[in-house]
Write an enzyme that holds these catalytic residues in place. Sequence first.
Site, PDB file in Angstrom:
ATOM      1  N   ASP A 122       0.802  -1.228   0.000  1.00 28.79           N
ATOM      2  CA  ASP A 122       0.000   0.000   0.000  1.00 28.79           C
ATOM      3  C   ASP A 122       0.828   1.268   0.000  1.00 28.79           C
ATOM      4  OD1 ASP A 122      -2.580  -1.097  -0.125  1.00 28.79           O
ATOM      5  OD2 ASP A 122      -2.556  -1.563   2.002  1.00 28.79           O
ATOM      6  N   TYR A 160      -9.979  -0.687   3.237  1.00 29.01           N
ATOM      7  CA  TYR A 160      -9.399  -0.605   4.575  1.00 29.01           C
ATOM      8  C   TYR A 160      -9.075   0.829   4.968  1.00 29.01           C
ATOM      9  CZ  TYR A 160      -8.809  -5.403   6.199  1.00 29.01           C
ATOM     10  OH  TYR A 160      -9.037  -6.668   6.688  1.00 29.01           O
TER      11      TYR A 160
END
Length: 663
Positions: free
Chosen positions: A312, A397
Amino acid sequence: MTTTEGHVDSTHVGRAAHPLDPISAAEVDAVREALVAAGRIGETTRFASVQLHEPHKREVLEFKEGDAVDRRALVVLLDLAAGDVHEAVVNATAAEVESFHRIPTETHPYGQPAVIMEEFERIDVAVKSDARWQKAVAERGFLDHDKLIILPLAPGYFGFENEKGKRIMRAFTLFREKQTDSPWANPLEGLIAYVDLTAAKVVELFDYGVVPLPSEHGNFREGDWGPSRTDLKPLEIVQPEGPSFRVDGRLVEWQNWKFRVGFDQREGLVLHQLSFRDGDRERPIMYRGSLSEMVVPYADPNPMRFWINYFDIGEYGLGKLTTSLQNGCDCLGEIHYFDAVLADDNGAPYTAKNVVCLHEEDYGVLWKHSELYDDMHDETRRSRRLVISFWTAIGNYDYGFFWYLYQDGTIEYEAKLTGIVFANAQLEGTENPYATQIAPGLVAPFHQHLFNVRLDMTVDGVANTVEESEVVRLPRSDENPFGNAFTVKSTAITSEADAGRMADPLISRTWKVVNPESTNRLGQPASYKLVPHASPVLLAADGASVRDRAAFATKHLWVTQYDPAERYAAGEYPNQHAGGSGIPAFQAADRNLVQEDVVLWHTFGTTHVPRTEDWPIMPVEYAGFTLKPVNFFERNPTLDLPKPTLKNHCAHGATCTCDHDHN
C-alpha cells in the site's frame, strides 16, 4: 544524465525554517516551474510523486537555527502516453533541475511508480468501454453501468510475458444500487479485467461464471441495523488550562520530549530528531521514524485472487490517501492539527487539512506503592502520554498510525486497522478452506497485514551497536542446585549479512540499540530496546512471488548501516517489481554494524482470519511495538512528577482515589 538546467525566478520561494520541514506550496510551484522551463514536462507528463529530498543526516545534525539551506525535491514523472518514467532532483530554492534520468521500467527487475489519481478514471473508462465486459455484466442482469463501480488493484508480479515492463492493473466490478449503499457487499464474482494503463484498454477479461449477489445489504450508517442505543452518557476530555505541549512550526516540545513532525506523500507521518531532556542534557534517541512499507498478502489461491498482495505504501501512497481528522471523532481533547502540502498529478500543490493530530491522553497509573511499614503510606503517579497520529483510507481498509510518547522515556508505535474486509460472493453451501463466511453468500479470505517501520536510531549519538538479548534457562548444577536460575545472554549483531532476526516471545527476545561510549553512573551503557509484539511473518510458501517482492516481511528485524538512499524496505518501485530490491539489496553490502550509524527495520502485523463480527464494518484491530530505555537514565526519570490532584473526577458524591483509570 546529470545536469543543472531550467532556471526560473525563485524570489517567491521563502527559506524554510529547518531542512526537514515538509515541502511547502511555494516549493512545489518552484519545482514544477523549473521542470517546465527545462522542457521536461509534456502534455501527457504527470507527477507520480513530489517528495522532500532530505539532506544527509550529517548536514542536518550540523544545522544551526538561522543557517541558509537549499531545499530539494525528488520528483517521479510518468508519461501516460508512452509509459516512460523519469526521476528528477530539483533545487526548489534555486528553482533549477539538478539531475534528470530515466528509470528502465521495461527491463528486469521492472517496477513501476505508484498509481496516480488520474489512472483510476482511465481504468474506469477502459473497462466500461470494453465489449466483453459489457456482455458479461449484461448476462448478469446489469444494464445500468452507472451503478457499477470499477475497482482497480495493483497486479503484483508473476512473470507473465504480456505484463513484463508494462503498466498493468487488475479490476473487479462492484454493484451499488444507490449512493449510500456499501459496494463492498456486492461484488460481481467471477469477473476480472486485466488493464494496460498506457494503452488505456482491457488486454484480458476473465469470466469464471456467474455467482448471485449476496442477499443481505452491507450498510453500516446509523439506523441501518435498527435504532441506536440510548444508554450512553457523555464522556468529555477537558483541559481547562490548555495542553502541556508547545508547538513552534513543526517543532513540538512536551514534558522532556522534543521532536519535529514531518509528512510525506508516500510514508505519511514522519517523526524527526526525537530527543529527551535529561537534566541539562538534550539526549538524542531517534533521528527519523517512519512506516517504510507494508504488504497485505491474501491466502486464497482462487484464480480471481491468487495475485492479491498489496504494497500500500509503494503502490498507492499512504500520504496521498490521508484523511482529514475531526475533533470528537478521530481525536479527543485539546488538539493541535498539522496540515500537509501535497502535489496533484499535474504537479500543482494543494493542502490536505488536519491530517496529523497531536493531543495528550491519561494512561492510568504510572507507578504506585502503598507502604505496609509506614501506616500504609501511599504514593501514586498517573501516566500521561502524547499521541501523534494520522489516518489513511486505502480502498476498503482504513489504517490509523499512532506514535505514543510516555513520561518515563518509553516510545510506542501502534497500527489500527479498521474499515471493510475485502469479501467475495460465493454460492451458499460451498465450503472454502481459505475464507470465513461472514454473511449469506459472502466470504472474506484469510490474509495478513505486515508493516515495516524504518527506525533510524541515534542513541546518544550515531555510533551505536545492536545487541540481541534473550533469557536463558540454566540446568540444575552445583551452582544452581534448586534449578531456579536463569540469566540473560546478549549477542552483538556485527554485520548486515547476519542481521535478519526473528522474534521469540518464549525466550523474551528483544534488540537493544547500545551506545558503549555513553554510560550511566554505574558504568552501564545507555541503550533503547525494541520489544516486538511477536506475530507470524509472511506465510506464503518458499518460491512464492510475494516472498521475493516482500523479503522484508520474512523476518521481524533487519539492521543496516545508514545510507540516505536506502529508504524503503521493498525498494523504490515495488509496484510490479520482480523482487530482490530493498532489504536484500541493502544487506548484500554486508557492512559493519559495530559502533556505526545503524537503522532498524522492524516488521510487525497481524494475521487476519476474519470473523462474522468483522462485518459489515470491522472493529479496530491493533498491532505494534515498543521502544524502552535500558540503563539510559540514572534512575526512574518520573520521580519529579507531582502528585495528582482530585478535581470533580467522581460523580454523584462518591469517594474516589487517584488510582481509578476513569479519572
